[in-house]
Design a protein around this motif. Structure first.
Motif, PDB file in Angstrom:
ATOM      1  N   LEU A   1      42.830 -10.749  28.785  1.00 15.40           N
ATOM      2  CA  LEU A   1      41.465 -10.271  28.563  1.00 15.40           C
ATOM      3  C   LEU A   1      40.542 -11.121  29.429  1.00 15.40           C
ATOM      4  CD1 LEU A   1      39.759  -8.218  26.917  1.00 15.40           C
ATOM      5  CD2 LEU A   1      39.280 -10.109  25.336  1.00 15.40           C
ATOM      6  N   GLN A   2      40.060 -10.513  30.498  1.00 13.17           N
ATOM      7  CA  GLN A   2      39.089 -11.181  31.357  1.00 13.17           C
ATOM      8  C   GLN A   2      37.701 -10.920  30.783  1.00 13.17           C
ATOM      9  OE1 GLN A   2      39.480 -13.174  34.167  1.00 13.17           O
ATOM     10  NE2 GLN A   2      37.265 -13.482  33.954  1.00 13.17           N
ATOM     11  N   MET A   3      36.997 -11.995  30.464  1.00 19.69           N
ATOM     12  CA  MET A   3      35.683 -11.871  29.840  1.00 19.69           C
ATOM     13  C   MET A   3      34.635 -12.476  30.756  1.00 19.69           C
ATOM     14  SD  MET A   3      36.652 -12.828  25.884  1.00 19.69           S
ATOM     15  CE  MET A   3      36.959 -14.548  26.235  1.00 19.69           C
ATOM     16  N   ASN A   4      33.736 -11.652  31.203  1.00 15.79           N
ATOM     17  CA  ASN A   4      32.663 -12.092  32.095  1.00 15.79           C
ATOM     18  C   ASN A   4      31.320 -11.941  31.411  1.00 15.79           C
ATOM     19  OD1 ASN A   4      34.579 -12.503  34.163  1.00 15.79           O
ATOM     20  ND2 ASN A   4      34.362 -10.381  34.858  1.00 15.79           N
ATOM     21  N   ASN A   5      30.336 -12.645  31.938  1.00 13.25           N
ATOM     22  CA  ASN A   5      28.977 -12.558  31.416  1.00 13.25           C
ATOM     23  C   ASN A   5      28.964 -12.724  29.888  1.00 13.25           C
ATOM     24  OD1 ASN A   5      26.207 -12.277  31.543  1.00 13.25           O
ATOM     25  ND2 ASN A   5      26.263 -10.032  31.512  1.00 13.25           N
ATOM     26  N   LEU A   6      29.593 -13.772  29.429  1.00 12.56           N
ATOM     27  CA  LEU A   6      29.706 -13.989  27.991  1.00 12.56           C
ATOM     28  C   LEU A   6      28.358 -14.259  27.354  1.00 12.56           C
ATOM     29  CD1 LEU A   6      33.010 -15.989  28.089  1.00 12.56           C
ATOM     30  CD2 LEU A   6      32.622 -13.988  26.661  1.00 12.56           C
ATOM     31  N   GLU A   7      28.254 -13.786  26.112  1.00  9.09           N
ATOM     32  CA  GLU A   7      27.024 -13.927  25.346  1.00  9.09           C
ATOM     33  C   GLU A   7      27.324 -14.709  24.070  1.00  9.09           C
ATOM     34  OE1 GLU A   7      26.147  -9.852  24.612  1.00  9.09           O
ATOM     35  OE2 GLU A   7      25.655  -9.385  26.718  1.00  9.09           O
ATOM     36  N   SER A   8      26.274 -15.243  23.460  1.00 11.79           N
ATOM     37  CA  SER A   8      26.480 -16.026  22.237  1.00 11.79           C
ATOM     38  C   SER A   8      27.108 -15.167  21.133  1.00 11.79           C
ATOM     39  CB  SER A   8      25.158 -16.627  21.754  1.00 11.79           C
ATOM     40  OG  SER A   8      24.181 -15.619  21.557  1.00 11.79           O
ATOM     41  N   ASP A   9      26.823 -13.875  21.132  1.00 13.24           N
ATOM     42  CA  ASP A   9      27.409 -12.981  20.129  1.00 13.24           C
ATOM     43  C   ASP A   9      28.912 -12.778  20.316  1.00 13.24           C
ATOM     44  OD1 ASP A   9      24.569 -10.700  19.678  1.00 13.24           O
ATOM     45  OD2 ASP A   9      25.015 -12.681  18.852  1.00 13.24           O
ATOM     46  N   ASP A  10      29.443 -13.228  21.431  1.00 16.03           N
ATOM     47  CA  ASP A  10      30.889 -13.133  21.653  1.00 16.03           C
ATOM     48  C   ASP A  10      31.649 -14.271  20.975  1.00 16.03           C
ATOM     49  OD1 ASP A  10      30.126 -12.107  25.001  1.00 16.03           O
ATOM     50  OD2 ASP A  10      30.766 -10.811  23.343  1.00 16.03           O
ATOM     51  N   THR A  11      30.941 -15.242  20.449  1.00 18.28           N
ATOM     52  CA  THR A  11      31.590 -16.357  19.775  1.00 18.28           C
ATOM     53  C   THR A  11      32.407 -15.852  18.593  1.00 18.28           C
ATOM     54  OG1 THR A  11      29.905 -17.957  20.412  1.00 18.28           O
ATOM     55  CG2 THR A  11      31.208 -18.471  18.460  1.00 18.28           C
ATOM     56  N   ALA A  12      33.703 -16.161  18.609  1.00 19.33           N
ATOM     57  CA  ALA A  12      34.615 -15.669  17.572  1.00 19.33           C
ATOM     58  C   ALA A  12      35.998 -16.232  17.832  1.00 19.33           C
ATOM     59  CB  ALA A  12      34.666 -14.140  17.587  1.00 19.33           C
ATOM     60  N   VAL A  13      36.869 -16.018  16.875  1.00 17.75           N
ATOM     61  CA  VAL A  13      38.299 -16.232  17.101  1.00 17.75           C
ATOM     62  C   VAL A  13      38.858 -14.918  17.630  1.00 17.75           C
ATOM     63  CG1 VAL A  13      40.530 -16.789  16.097  1.00 17.75           C
ATOM     64  CG2 VAL A  13      38.461 -17.949  15.282  1.00 17.75           C
ATOM     65  N   PHE A  14      39.511 -14.985  18.758  1.00 19.92           N
ATOM     66  CA  PHE A  14      40.075 -13.801  19.396  1.00 19.92           C
ATOM     67  C   PHE A  14      41.576 -13.746  19.111  1.00 19.92           C
ATOM     68  CE2 PHE A  14      36.919 -11.790  22.271  1.00 19.92           C
ATOM     69  CZ  PHE A  14      35.847 -12.618  21.993  1.00 19.92           C
ATOM     70  N   TYR A  15      42.019 -12.574  18.712  1.00 24.84           N
ATOM     71  CA  TYR A  15      43.416 -12.355  18.368  1.00 24.84           C
ATOM     72  C   TYR A  15      43.999 -11.258  19.247  1.00 24.84           C
ATOM     73  CZ  TYR A  15      42.132 -14.621  13.948  1.00 24.84           C
ATOM     74  OH  TYR A  15      41.681 -15.491  12.989  1.00 24.84           O
ATOM     75  N   CYS A  16      45.237 -11.421  19.669  1.00 26.49           N
ATOM     76  CA  CYS A  16      45.934 -10.307  20.274  1.00 26.49           C
ATOM     77  C   CYS A  16      46.899  -9.713  19.248  1.00 26.49           C
ATOM     78  CB  CYS A  16      46.646 -10.692  21.559  1.00 26.49           C
ATOM     79  SG  CYS A  16      48.189 -11.586  21.367  1.00 26.49           S
ATOM     80  N   ALA A  17      47.205  -8.458  19.447  1.00 28.68           N
ATOM     81  CA  ALA A  17      48.045  -7.745  18.507  1.00 28.68           C
ATOM     82  C   ALA A  17      48.896  -6.732  19.260  1.00 28.68           C
ATOM     83  CB  ALA A  17      47.190  -7.037  17.460  1.00 28.68           C
ATOM     84  N   ALA A  18      50.010  -6.378  18.641  1.00 32.95           N
ATOM     85  CA  ALA A  18      50.935  -5.424  19.252  1.00 32.95           C
ATOM     86  C   ALA A  18      51.370  -4.394  18.224  1.00 32.95           C
ATOM     87  CB  ALA A  18      52.160  -6.150  19.808  1.00 32.95           C
ATOM     88  N   ASP A  19      51.526  -3.184  18.679  1.00 30.13           N
ATOM     89  CA  ASP A  19      52.003  -2.118  17.801  1.00 30.13           C
ATOM     90  C   ASP A  19      52.625  -1.009  18.642  1.00 30.13           C
ATOM     91  OD1 ASP A  19      51.673  -1.266  14.788  1.00 30.13           O
ATOM     92  OD2 ASP A  19      51.388   0.542  15.999  1.00 30.13           O
TER      93      ASP A  19
END
Length: 127
Positions: A86-104
């Motif tokens: 996950l390439q994340m550009n132009n990050l904002e304060s609202d993006d602050t979080a724990v990021f999880y990947c998942a598979a199904d």
């Protein structure tokens, strides 16, 4: 059983970029290689429910994004490496979080429908 391990999180200033990685490993040889898995990224901020960020089908041809990240985030995968990014550009304060990947095996954007989850990686965006 599929194990997912995320990496790449950390602190970043608003407007900056981060690239998250998620690598899958299997405890039984046949599981991952005989099943085509969709992969997704989700995030959970303090006091909020886990929400969809991005997902991609097995071939990588159908990426989907939450409206809040469209144009800023890009999901990609490398099946030979059993990895999703996950390439994340132009990050904002609202993006602050724990990021999880998942598979199904099914391609979905609904968190509750994913069978396998990583442990999460913290992304903190300061303004």
């Amino acid at each position: 059983q599929v194990q997912l391990v995320e990496s790449g999180g950390g602190p970043v200033q608003a407007g900056g970029s981060l690239r998250l990685s998620c690598v899958a490993s299997v405890s039984t040889f046949s599981t991952y290689d005989r099943t085509t898995y969709a992969m997704g990224w989700f995030r959970q901020a303090p006091g909020k429910e886990r929400e969809f960020v991005a997902a991609v089908n097995w071939s990588g041809s159908r990426p989907q994004y939450a409206d809040s990240v469209k144009g800023r985030f890009t999901i990609s995968r490398d099946n030979a490496k059993k990895a999703v990014y996950l390439q994340m550009n132009n990050l904002e304060s609202d993006d602050t979080a724990v990021f999880y990947c998942a598979a199904d095996p099914d391609f979905t954007t609904i968190p509750g429908e994913y069978d396998y989850w990583g442990q999460g990686t913290q992304v903190t965006v300061s303004s």
